[in-house]
Design a protein around this motif. Structure first.
Motif, PDB file in Angstrom:
ATOM      1  N   PHE A 194       0.817  -1.198   0.000  1.00 15.17           N
ATOM      2  CA  PHE A 194       0.000   0.000   0.000  1.00 15.17           C
ATOM      3  C   PHE A 194       0.864   1.268   0.000  1.00 15.17           C
ATOM      4  N   ARG A 195       2.157   1.135   0.185  1.00 16.83           N
ATOM      5  CA  ARG A 195       3.027   2.307   0.225  1.00 16.83           C
ATOM      6  C   ARG A 195       3.106   2.933  -1.159  1.00 16.83           C
ATOM      7  N   ILE A 196       2.923   4.253  -1.217  1.00 14.26           N
ATOM      8  CA  ILE A 196       2.861   4.935  -2.511  1.00 14.26           C
ATOM      9  C   ILE A 196       4.178   4.819  -3.258  1.00 14.26           C
ATOM     10  N   THR A 197       5.305   4.907  -2.543  1.00 13.97           N
ATOM     11  CA  THR A 197       6.597   4.772  -3.220  1.00 13.97           C
ATOM     12  C   THR A 197       6.753   3.391  -3.834  1.00 13.97           C
ATOM     13  N   GLY A 198       6.282   2.363  -3.132  1.00 12.05           N
ATOM     14  CA  GLY A 198       6.346   1.007  -3.667  1.00 12.05           C
ATOM     15  C   GLY A 198       5.435   0.823  -4.864  1.00 12.05           C
ATOM     16  N   VAL A 199       4.241   1.429  -4.810  1.00 17.47           N
ATOM     17  CA  VAL A 199       3.304   1.339  -5.929  1.00 17.47           C
ATOM     18  C   VAL A 199       3.877   2.030  -7.159  1.00 17.47           C
ATOM     19  N   VAL A 200       4.454   3.217  -6.965  1.00 11.65           N
ATOM     20  CA  VAL A 200       5.040   3.962  -8.090  1.00 11.65           C
ATOM     21  C   VAL A 200       6.199   3.183  -8.700  1.00 11.65           C
ATOM     22  N   GLY A 207       5.339  -3.637 -13.018  1.00  7.36           N
ATOM     23  CA  GLY A 207       4.839  -4.612 -12.061  1.00  7.36           C
ATOM     24  C   GLY A 207       3.340  -4.575 -11.851  1.00  7.36           C
ATOM     25  N   ILE A 208       2.634  -3.678 -12.529  1.00 12.70           N
ATOM     26  CA  ILE A 208       1.180  -3.604 -12.421  1.00 12.70           C
ATOM     27  C   ILE A 208       0.582  -4.440 -13.545  1.00 12.70           C
ATOM     28  N   LEU A 266       0.918   9.309 -10.757  1.00  9.95           N
ATOM     29  CA  LEU A 266       0.888   9.482 -12.208  1.00  9.95           C
ATOM     30  C   LEU A 266       1.512   8.308 -12.967  1.00  9.95           C
ATOM     31  N   PRO A 267       2.625   7.697 -12.504  1.00  9.49           N
ATOM     32  CA  PRO A 267       3.156   6.540 -13.251  1.00  9.49           C
ATOM     33  C   PRO A 267       2.161   5.402 -13.409  1.00  9.49           C
ATOM     34  N   VAL A 268       1.252   5.242 -12.447  1.00  6.33           N
ATOM     35  CA  VAL A 268       0.227   4.196 -12.574  1.00  6.33           C
ATOM     36  C   VAL A 268      -0.686   4.500 -13.748  1.00  6.33           C
ATOM     37  N   PHE A 269      -1.101   5.743 -13.888  1.00  9.70           N
ATOM     38  CA  PHE A 269      -1.978   6.135 -14.994  1.00  9.70           C
ATOM     39  C   PHE A 269      -1.213   6.178 -16.309  1.00  9.70           C
TER      40      PHE A 269
END
Length: 666
Positions: A194-200, A207-208, A266-269
């Motif tokens: 859930f950490r934003i840095t890890g998600v980014v 990895g998504i 933004l990297p997720v989008f």
């Protein structure tokens, strides 16, 4: 103290102020105003200190495990980068100004203690969103803002408009929050944290696993929270709440949360070209549609509400072309001048004495009576119209410049099509924005409506706040080149091509609106209002259209009838009637969603009362009848009981003999 300790205090202080204000509101009312202002002011000062300490350099992270979950952990994570610390400064500044302003604006309101506490809680929740480095903790602040907006928009709960607006705001934003929550869990599942840095980091490294689906689910929540098409309809109605609340929601909390969320992730989008294209289309429709609607409104707060929707569309457009620096820069600039616009509108309403006189067509002689609001609102409107050297010019140019680079194929993040969509819609919106900003200024300060009664000079706190906010509205854009470090080194200086184009169309929009206003004023002077009321066709329906926009009877009281000198009617032509109602989107929602839900509810009610209750009542009636029959047999006479027993025994014996004979015969 360390920077992280100071950062923890920033959202904590308004929260403690809210708790203390609620506890002491009735027992010690003298402490309510200090508890409203001082913790928020202290949080603002600490936010400035944190921003200076961070200095636009490397992000500062601190984490503590909140609870073991067995799979994806949840952390109390603090993430301070340039974007976070600057947005926190904006939130602290606007919240402090709103609290100070409210001490005068709501000085006679008996519910001021609960109002002030909710504003502090609202501020604390937004600061939690800004500083949080964990998606679940961010979600806590996200949802607290939703419930705070419900209570604050419905502050005047005695009026049906406020009750309906608060409920609508809550339900529409919750409609977006459901897919948003699903998207958060799907994102954390793919990223493993859930950490934003890890998600980014997971998004940057591929990895998504389901980037398009997750991005679209998240965009639903962003559309609801940040009032983007098609979930924007709650924001104009939210004007039923106190004007300082409108300033807080529109400038620094609630609607800013969705834009900030996309900027952080933004990297997720950006991992999905389809999601960026959807975001670009959503931004373009939002920009143009809201600007047209703003040009048709008569209520000054509804004009500003649609203006907010359009400016948020600019920010969404910048994110759609992959430039979060431009989006956050416009978020900061817009926060300053939009807070100023709403608070100045509050001074206008306060001078008129009631919210019912917020119709611009009825205003007359206000420029001389409220000079502070007149001059500061002029500054804010110039910033809104993106006229150099005001702040809005620099931030809007950053958005258009980013769109131009993407359209020309210079971006490695977004498709070229998104650049063209945002650029063309942004230029058209710049024209319309200048038009409705000019119309607002002319009708509010140069109109010839009915003079409102003079309610005296406004409290000093209200006027002082306007001048405080006028400073960043004028000068914030001039800081480009000095604050680039806080934007990842992103250059914010305007580009020549888009600067010339957007400024040119803005000037055209303003000048055409002024010329149209002069024409309609001349027409109104030649046609007495009484004659227009008797023969509405004499002005081409100007009065009737103005009445539609302001939700008032067209020709009821001639003394309060809308001034026909409204350039919006002539500029929009036949589109005016549709733009005044927000292009009937509420009617569409009522037809597609509200009425079917109400019909289903009526059916369920019928089934519950007429069918289910019938069976339940029938099931209870049978034992009741049996009980009544048995009760009649209980006479208390022993001889009767013995007779019944003997008769029963004889019957049983007879039945036994008959059955025995039958069996023997077979």
């Amino acid at each position: 103290m360390t920077t992280t300790t100071l950062a923890v205090l920033v959202p904590l202080l308004p929260f403690l102020g809210a708790a203390a204000g609620l506890l002491l509101g009735r027992t010690a009312p003298g402490y309510v105003r200090p508890l409203a202002v001082l913790p928020t002011l202290a949080a603002f000062v600490l936010a400035v200190v944190v921003a200076v300490d961070q200095g636009g350099g490397k992000s500062i992270d601190a984490s503590r495990r909140l609870t073991p979950t067995g799979s994806v952990p949840i952390d109390l994570d603090l993430h301070l980068d340039g974007f976070a610390v600057l947005v926190a400064v904006l939130v602290g500044l606007v919240a402090t100004c709103v609290q100070l302003y409210s001490t005068g604006y709501l000085r006679d309101d008996p519910r001021y203690p609960s109002y002030a506490a909710l504003v502090s809680l609202f501020t604390s929740a937004m600061l939690l969103v800004v500083y949080s480095g964990d998606l679940m903790v961010l979600l806590v602040g996200w949802e607290i803002m939703g419930i705070c907006s419900y209570f604050l928009v419905g502050h005047y709960w005695e009026t049906p408009e406020a009750r309906a607006a608060s409920l609508k705001a809550f339900l529409v934003t919750k409609l977006g929050d459901v897919p948003f929550l699903i998207g958060l869990f799907a994102l954390a599942t793919d990223a493993g944290t859930f950490r934003i840095t890890g998600v980014v980091q997971a998004a940057l490294t591929g990895g998504i696993d389901h980037p398009t689906l997750i991005a679209l689910l998240l965009l639903a929540g962003v559309a609801g929270k940040s009032a983007q098409f098609p979930l924007h309809t709650w924001l104009p109605d939210a004007m039923a709440g106190p004007t300082p609340v409108s300033a807080l929601i529109h400038a620094a909390t609630m609607v800013a949360a969705g834009i900030y969320f996309v900027a952080r992730l933004l990297p997720v989008f950006a991992a999905s070209a389809a999601a960026l294209t959807v975001l670009a289309v959503m931004a373009a429709v939002t920009m143009v549609g809201s600007a047209l609607a703003a040009l048709a409104q008569d209520d000054i707060k509804r004009v500003l509400a649609y203006s907010t929707i359009g400016q948020l569309g600019y920010m969404s457009g910048a994110l759609a072309v992959g430039d979060r620096g431009a989006a956050v820069f416009h978020l900061l600039s817009h926060g300053a001048f939009k807070a100023l616009l709403f608070l100045a509108a509050g001074v206008i309403i306060h001078a008129a004495g009631t919210n019912s006189l917020a119709a611009m067509s009825r205003m007359d002689g206000l420029a001389k009576r409220i000079p502070d609001a007149y001059w500061t609102m002029t500054v804010a409107l110039l910033a809104l119209a993106a006229i150099p050297p005001f702040a809005g010019f620099f931030s809007k140019e950053a958005v258009l410049s980013a769109a131009e680079h993407t359209a020309l194929g210079d971006s490695t993040v977004a498709p070229e099509a998104t650049g063209w969509i945002v650029l063309l819609a942004g230029l058209l919106t710049a024209l319309l924005t200048a038009a409705y900003a000019t119309r607002l200024w002319l009708m509010a300060f140069r109109g010839k409506g009915s003079p409102a009664p003079d309610h005296g000079r406004q409290p000093l706190a209200m006027n002082a706040v306007l001048w405080v906010l006028a400073i960043p509205s004028l000068a914030f854009g001039l800081t480009t080149g000095y604050i680039d470090d806080w934007f990842d080194g992103h250059a914010l200086t305007p580009a020549l091509t888009t600067s010339v184009l957007s400024t040119g169309v803005a000037l055209v929009g303003g000048l055409v609106t002024y010329a149209t206003w002069r024409h309609t004023s001349t027409l109104a002077a030649r046609t007495p209002l009484g004659a227009v009321a008797a023969h509405p066709e004499a002005d081409g329906g100007l009065v009737e259209e103005a009445a539609i926009a302001s939700h008032t009877p067209a020709y009821g009281d001639i003394a309060s009838a809308p001034d026909p000198a409204d350039p919006g009617r002539l500029l929009l032509g036949p589109l005016h009637r549709h733009a005044a109602t927000g292009f009937h989107l509420d009617a569409v929602y009522r037809t597609l969603f509200v009425r079917p839900v109400l019909a289903a509810a009526a059916l369920v009610r019928f089934l519950d009362r007429e069918v289910v209750d019938t069976y339940v009542q029938g099931a209870g009636a049978l034992p009741r009848w049996l009980g009544a029959a048995v009760r009649k047999a209980q006479t208390g006479n022993v001889q009767t009981y013995l007779s019944a027993l003997l008769a029963g025994s004889a019957v049983l014996a007879l039945v036994a003999v008959v059955l025995a004979n039958v069996n023997a015969g077979s």
